[in-house]
Write a protein that holds these residues in place. Structure first.
Motif, PDB file in Angstrom:
ATOM      1  N   ARG A 115       0.824  -1.213   0.000  1.00  0.00           N
ATOM      2  CA  ARG A 115       0.000   0.000   0.000  1.00  0.00           C
ATOM      3  C   ARG A 115       0.858   1.263   0.000  1.00  0.00           C
ATOM      4  O   ARG A 115       0.478   2.272  -0.589  1.00  0.00           O
ATOM      5  N   LEU A 116       2.008   1.224   0.658  1.00  0.00           N
ATOM      6  CA  LEU A 116       2.867   2.397   0.709  1.00  0.00           C
ATOM      7  C   LEU A 116       3.564   2.642  -0.625  1.00  0.00           C
ATOM      8  O   LEU A 116       4.007   3.759  -0.908  1.00  0.00           O
ATOM      9  N   GLY A 117       3.695   1.592  -1.447  1.00  0.00           N
ATOM     10  CA  GLY A 117       4.171   1.755  -2.813  1.00  0.00           C
ATOM     11  C   GLY A 117       5.617   2.172  -2.952  1.00  0.00           C
ATOM     12  O   GLY A 117       5.994   2.775  -3.963  1.00  0.00           O
ATOM     13  N   ARG A 118       6.441   1.840  -1.974  1.00  0.00           N
ATOM     14  CA  ARG A 118       7.856   2.215  -2.018  1.00  0.00           C
ATOM     15  C   ARG A 118       8.725   0.968  -1.916  1.00  0.00           C
ATOM     16  O   ARG A 118       8.310  -0.049  -1.359  1.00  0.00           O
ATOM     17  N   GLU A 119       9.942   1.064  -2.438  1.00  0.00           N
ATOM     18  CA  GLU A 119      10.881  -0.055  -2.310  1.00  0.00           C
ATOM     19  C   GLU A 119      11.170  -0.308  -0.835  1.00  0.00           C
ATOM     20  O   GLU A 119      11.296   0.631  -0.044  1.00  0.00           O
ATOM     21  N   VAL A 120      11.303  -1.571  -0.481  1.00  0.00           N
ATOM     22  CA  VAL A 120      11.455  -1.936   0.921  1.00  0.00           C
ATOM     23  C   VAL A 120      12.631  -2.894   1.078  1.00  0.00           C
ATOM     24  O   VAL A 120      12.910  -3.712   0.185  1.00  0.00           O
ATOM     25  N   ILE A 121      13.305  -2.789   2.202  1.00  0.00           N
ATOM     26  CA  ILE A 121      14.372  -3.730   2.557  1.00  0.00           C
ATOM     27  C   ILE A 121      13.897  -4.552   3.743  1.00  0.00           C
ATOM     28  O   ILE A 121      13.472  -3.999   4.769  1.00  0.00           O
ATOM     29  N   PHE A 122      13.945  -5.871   3.608  1.00  0.00           N
ATOM     30  CA  PHE A 122      13.565  -6.777   4.685  1.00  0.00           C
ATOM     31  C   PHE A 122      14.823  -7.283   5.393  1.00  0.00           C
ATOM     32  O   PHE A 122      15.846  -7.555   4.758  1.00  0.00           O
ATOM     33  N   LEU A 123      14.727  -7.441   6.708  1.00  0.00           N
ATOM     34  CA  LEU A 123      15.835  -8.011   7.476  1.00  0.00           C
ATOM     35  C   LEU A 123      15.277  -8.670   8.732  1.00  0.00           C
ATOM     36  O   LEU A 123      14.136  -8.424   9.120  1.00  0.00           O
TER      37      LEU A 123
END
Length: 264
Positions: free
Chosen positions: A180-188
């Motif tokens: 929904r935020l529509g931005r690239e994300v980094i998972f950790l």
């Protein structure tokens, strides 16, 4: 004013201790090898003390990853931090575990989504971003705004902003928030490899997985955030500290289920 913070993180499988003084990380000792935290934390702290020549009574505060996380790990870390605080008469800095994890990726322009495995198809998670804090500089790069020089903005530091406070939810729910935020994300975090298939099936925005040196808990991040929070006066008396579990333990849930079945 100088600030020296001793930090502990045993909120997950990783055991980690660190010492930060102002903007310098003087020492960090981290192990992720399925050792029992009760066997590792005190020897690690003693090793750090010996290697740095630290006089424990010179620290200004003891920072601890306050939760959420492993119930056993949090209890051991909190008891250790509390004991140190009481013995040294120093305050504690309660650093939320997910904030400390997000701090591993300081300054990124991506969304940061730490995930810790909470079992039962749930993760302890949150969503974070960094907001640049700047200062005006002349076009030549020297501080000031005099004359006709056009002002530009330099980045002195970044502030961690909480978009979704730490919580215990199903993986699908936090991934949908990212979408929904529509931005690239980094998972950790240790929940990522456990639920990676679900993440890949559901994610619709660009994403990346943090590399090995920053994808697990580190007391260095707890210490760095501890310095920031302690300098703002965000400390607690050691006697009042309690870990933040977010969920009931398995033993508590099983006891409640047994009571429900017996009508107690």
């Amino acid at each position: 004013m100088s600030m020296k913070v001793l930090a502990i993180d045993s909120s997950g499988l990783v055991a980690s201790v660190a010492l930060a003084e102002d903007e310098v990380l003087r020492a960090e000792f981290t192990i992720n090898d399925k050792k029992t935290h009760s066997q590792t934390l005190l020897p690690m702290l003693d090793q750090l003390r010996q290697m740095t020549g630290l006089e424990l009574d010179t620290v200004d505060a003891v920072a601890v990853a306050a939760g959420p996380g492993s119930f056993t790990g949090l209890r051991i870390g909190s008891a250790t931090a509390k004991g140190l605080g009481l013995a040294l008469r120093k305050p504690l800095v309660e650093v939320p575990t997910l904030e400390a994890l997000a701090y591993n990726l300081y300054g990124t322009d991506r969304l940061v989504c730490p995930m810790m495995d909470a079992r039962r198809n749930q993760v302890y998670t949150g969503l974070y971003e960094y907001v640049g804090k700047g200062r005006a500089m002349s076009e030549t790069g020297s501080p000031g705004t005099s004359g006709t020089a056009r002002d530009i903005w330099g980045r002195d530091s970044y502030e961690l902003r909480v978009l979704q406070d730490q919580c215990a939810v199903e993986v699908a729910q936090i991934v949908e928030q990212c979408n929904r935020l529509g931005r690239e994300v980094i998972f950790l975090g240790d929940g990522v490899p456990v639920y990676l298939e679900q993440i890949r099936e559901r994610i619709s925005v660009p994403y990346a997985l943090a590399p090995a040196h920053v994808n697990r808990q580190r007391a260095g991040s707890v210490a760095a955030l501890g310095v920031v929070y302690a300098s703002r006066g965000q400390t607690v008396d050691a006697a009042l500290h309690q870990p933040l579990y977010l969920r009931k333990s398995q033993a508590e849930r099983e006891r409640e289920e047994a009571d429900d079945h017996t009508g107690a």
